[in-house]
Design a protein around this motif. Structure first.
Motif, PDB file in Angstrom:
ATOM      1  N   HIS A  89       0.994  -1.105  -0.161  1.00 30.22           N
ATOM      2  CA  HIS A  89       0.035   0.092  -0.022  1.00 30.22           C
ATOM      3  C   HIS A  89       0.856   1.181   0.037  1.00 30.22           C
ATOM      4  N   PHE A  90       0.406   2.449  -0.850  1.00 29.31           N
ATOM      5  CA  PHE A  90       1.319   3.283  -1.097  1.00 29.31           C
ATOM      6  C   PHE A  90       0.515   4.713  -0.406  1.00 29.31           C
ATOM      7  N   ASP A  91       1.170   5.312   0.405  1.00 30.75           N
ATOM      8  CA  ASP A  91       0.575   6.577   0.973  1.00 30.75           C
ATOM      9  C   ASP A  91       1.386   7.589   0.753  1.00 30.75           C
ATOM     10  N   PRO A  92       1.042   8.532  -0.031  1.00 28.43           N
ATOM     11  CA  PRO A  92       1.923   9.642  -0.539  1.00 28.43           C
ATOM     12  C   PRO A  92       2.129  10.393   0.777  1.00 28.43           C
ATOM     13  N   LEU A  93       1.556  10.661   1.657  1.00 27.86           N
ATOM     14  CA  LEU A  93       1.705  11.640   2.867  1.00 27.86           C
ATOM     15  C   LEU A  93       2.879  11.021   3.575  1.00 27.86           C
ATOM     16  N   SER A  94       2.967   9.687   3.860  1.00 29.11           N
ATOM     17  CA  SER A  94       4.098   9.301   4.740  1.00 29.11           C
ATOM     18  C   SER A  94       5.219   8.457   3.833  1.00 29.11           C
ATOM     19  N   ALA A  95       5.102   8.460   2.625  1.00 29.21           N
ATOM     20  CA  ALA A  95       6.206   7.956   1.953  1.00 29.21           C
ATOM     21  C   ALA A  95       7.618   8.620   1.728  1.00 29.21           C
ATOM     22  N   ASN A  96       8.563   7.976   1.724  1.00 30.98           N
ATOM     23  CA  ASN A  96       9.914   8.607   1.997  1.00 30.98           C
ATOM     24  C   ASN A  96      10.928   7.807   1.175  1.00 30.98           C
ATOM     25  N   LEU A  97      11.075   8.564  -0.006  1.00 30.05           N
ATOM     26  CA  LEU A  97      11.940   7.974  -1.132  1.00 30.05           C
ATOM     27  C   LEU A  97      12.676   9.143  -1.990  1.00 30.05           C
ATOM     28  N   SER A  98      13.709   8.741  -2.739  1.00 35.50           N
ATOM     29  CA  SER A  98      14.090   9.869  -3.784  1.00 35.50           C
ATOM     30  C   SER A  98      13.801   8.995  -4.961  1.00 35.50           C
ATOM     31  N   VAL A  99      13.562   9.921  -5.990  1.00 30.29           N
ATOM     32  CA  VAL A  99      13.402   9.332  -7.331  1.00 30.29           C
ATOM     33  C   VAL A  99      14.157  10.489  -8.355  1.00 30.29           C
ATOM     34  N   THR A 100      14.898   9.681  -9.292  1.00 30.32           N
ATOM     35  CA  THR A 100      15.840  10.400 -10.104  1.00 30.32           C
ATOM     36  C   THR A 100      15.162  10.809 -11.455  1.00 30.32           C
ATOM     37  N   LEU A 119       3.981  17.687  -5.793  1.00 30.50           N
ATOM     38  CA  LEU A 119       4.616  16.642  -4.976  1.00 30.50           C
ATOM     39  C   LEU A 119       4.742  17.143  -3.459  1.00 30.50           C
ATOM     40  N   ARG A 120       5.238  18.200  -3.248  1.00 29.58           N
ATOM     41  CA  ARG A 120       5.458  19.261  -2.038  1.00 29.58           C
ATOM     42  C   ARG A 120       4.057  19.108  -1.210  1.00 29.58           C
ATOM     43  N   GLN A 121       2.833  19.177  -2.060  1.00 33.02           N
ATOM     44  CA  GLN A 121       1.488  19.539  -1.521  1.00 33.02           C
ATOM     45  C   GLN A 121       0.956  17.841  -0.914  1.00 33.02           C
ATOM     46  N   GLN A 122       1.174  16.917  -1.960  1.00 34.85           N
ATOM     47  CA  GLN A 122       0.856  15.592  -1.801  1.00 34.85           C
ATOM     48  C   GLN A 122       1.539  14.745  -0.972  1.00 34.85           C
ATOM     49  N   ALA A 123       3.115  14.598  -1.505  1.00 34.06           N
ATOM     50  CA  ALA A 123       4.004  13.694  -1.126  1.00 34.06           C
ATOM     51  C   ALA A 123       5.364  14.353  -0.296  1.00 34.06           C
ATOM     52  N   PRO A 124       5.119  15.383   0.862  1.00 33.57           N
ATOM     53  CA  PRO A 124       6.339  16.223   1.332  1.00 33.57           C
ATOM     54  C   PRO A 124       7.688  15.546   1.372  1.00 33.57           C
ATOM     55  N   ASN A 125       7.566  14.195   1.516  1.00 30.41           N
ATOM     56  CA  ASN A 125       8.854  13.605   1.918  1.00 30.41           C
ATOM     57  C   ASN A 125       9.543  12.925   0.776  1.00 30.41           C
ATOM     58  N   ILE A 126       8.905  12.966  -0.358  1.00 32.78           N
ATOM     59  CA  ILE A 126       9.344  12.511  -1.764  1.00 32.78           C
ATOM     60  C   ILE A 126      10.389  13.463  -2.167  1.00 32.78           C
ATOM     61  N   ARG A 127      11.689  13.045  -2.473  1.00 30.98           N
ATOM     62  CA  ARG A 127      12.717  13.759  -3.161  1.00 30.98           C
ATOM     63  C   ARG A 127      12.804  13.408  -4.355  1.00 30.98           C
ATOM     64  N   ILE A 128      12.886  14.700  -5.351  1.00 35.82           N
ATOM     65  CA  ILE A 128      13.120  14.283  -6.724  1.00 35.82           C
ATOM     66  C   ILE A 128      14.377  15.035  -7.140  1.00 35.82           C
ATOM     67  N   ALA A 129      15.269  14.166  -7.907  1.00 35.74           N
ATOM     68  CA  ALA A 129      16.565  14.518  -8.544  1.00 35.74           C
ATOM     69  C   ALA A 129      16.261  14.772  -9.961  1.00 35.74           C
ATOM     70  N   ILE A 130      16.285  15.866 -10.585  1.00 34.60           N
ATOM     71  CA  ILE A 130      16.195  16.209 -11.842  1.00 34.60           C
ATOM     72  C   ILE A 130      17.635  16.334 -12.487  1.00 34.60           C
ATOM     73  N   ARG A 131      17.877  15.517 -13.437  1.00 35.17           N
ATOM     74  CA  ARG A 131      19.216  15.361 -14.268  1.00 35.17           C
ATOM     75  C   ARG A 131      18.882  15.585 -15.723  1.00 35.17           C
ATOM     76  N   HIS A 282       6.169  -1.024  -8.986  1.00 36.42           N
ATOM     77  CA  HIS A 282       6.271  -0.418  -8.048  1.00 36.42           C
ATOM     78  C   HIS A 282       5.501   0.530  -7.470  1.00 36.42           C
ATOM     79  N   SER A 283       4.549   0.585  -6.553  1.00 43.79           N
ATOM     80  CA  SER A 283       3.617   1.421  -6.137  1.00 43.79           C
ATOM     81  C   SER A 283       3.721   2.962  -6.390  1.00 43.79           C
ATOM     82  N   ALA A 284       4.929   3.320  -5.391  1.00 37.42           N
ATOM     83  CA  ALA A 284       5.486   4.673  -5.404  1.00 37.42           C
ATOM     84  C   ALA A 284       5.771   5.413  -6.826  1.00 37.42           C
TER      85      ALA A 284
END
Length: 298
Positions: A89-100, A119-131, A282-284
């Motif tokens: 189960h994926f919960d955006p509010l509690s998810a903690n991961l990094s995505v590139t 993402l800041r509004q819906q999943a504040p603990n997800i970090r996005i790296a843009i390359r 992967h759910s996230a």
């Protein structure tokens, strides 16, 4: 081989070693010490009764058996990863991961702010790296986990990667707001006489597919400037007598530019998402792909 005592961690180490062909880099990727990975390599050699990796001048060279093992090993481990993650189960509010995310500078501009805000509004603990997108290295980067998702023209993606079409982009002709020659009823001759800036992604080129199309019609345009990125163009034309063809979404909100349809057919391009099979279930990652799709649809 006795599979009853098979250690899946050893197989994950073998995958990293075969892809990196270097014990130090494999150890960094696995977050293990170099001696620990070396010890696991010795166990793998005993397990398969083969050296698997032979020391070379730079790194290590895989044996014939190792090369034969890589593809089925990668597929098997990806299936295990998907099995573990698909039903979580994926919960955006509690998810903690990094995505590139890899994409061109144009797409970084188009999607960047909207995606970050979402993402800041819906999943504040997800970090996005843009390359920056490197098409020639994309499949390798995704296999190694260096890139999770790419935004690009789907037709240019490596054939083994998954794709999803998002939208079709088209080009418009832009210049400064009070440009006297930039009008919607220009003739082809009027267009070619304007002073043009073009984008050469490889750098320094003055001849583009548009110029090739014009040449076939017996025309040529007055190209006076070549730049390596679309991001330079809006400011350049806003403060000069230059005009340029740019993707519409790059300038749709600019109020300081005159935007008209070019008097020739400028080929557009599709934009889509590209990802590796390992992230497909992967759910996230599924959720993030949907958010990107929604942002670009809006």
């Amino acid at each position: 081989m006795n599979t009853k005592r098979l250690d899946l961690n050893l197989l994950a180490t073998l995958e990293a070693l075969l892809e990196e062909q270097n014990v130090t880099r494999a150890a960094e990727r696995l977050h293990l010490s170099q001696p620990a990975v070396s010890a696991q390599l010795n166990r793998l050699r005993d397990m398969f009764n083969d050296p698997l990796l032979i020391p070379a001048q730079r790194g290590m060279t895989p044996t014939t058996m190792a090369l034969e093992l890589l593809t089925p090993l990668r597929l098997a481990l990806d299936q295990v990863r998907d099995t573990v993650t698909t039903h979580q189960h994926f919960d955006p509010l509690s998810a903690n991961l990094s995505v590139t995310l890899a994409c061109t500078d144009y797409l970084q501009t188009v999607i960047g702010l909207s995606l970050i805000q979402t993402l800041r509004q819906q999943a504040p603990n997800i970090r996005i790296a843009i390359r920056n997108l490197e098409p020639s290295r994309l499949e390798t980067q995704m296999v190694r986990g260096e890139v999770d998702l790419a935004l690009m023209t789907p037709d240019e993606a490596p054939p083994l990667l998954r794709t999803r079409h998002l939208y079709d982009e088209h080009y418009v002709l832009v210049g400064r707001k009070d440009h006297p020659q930039l009008t919607g009823d220009m003739t082809l001759e009027d267009y070619t006489l304007l002073e043009h800036a073009v984008v050469s992604l490889s750098g320094g080129g003055f001849f583009t597919p548009v110029d090739q199309a014009l040449q076939a019609l017996g025309h040529s345009r007055n190209v006076v400037l070549s730049v390596p990125s679309f991001l330079f163009i809006p400011e350049l034309v806003a403060q000069s007598h230059l005009v340029a063809l740019v993707p519409w979404r790059l300038v749709e909100k600019r109020t300081d530019l005159k935007i008209v349809k070019a008097p020739i057919v400028a080929t557009g391009f599709p934009v889509g998402m590209v990802w590796h099979e390992r992230n497909h279930g992967h759910s996230a990652h599924r959720w993030i792909r949907e958010q990107i799709g929604n942002v670009l649809a809006d």
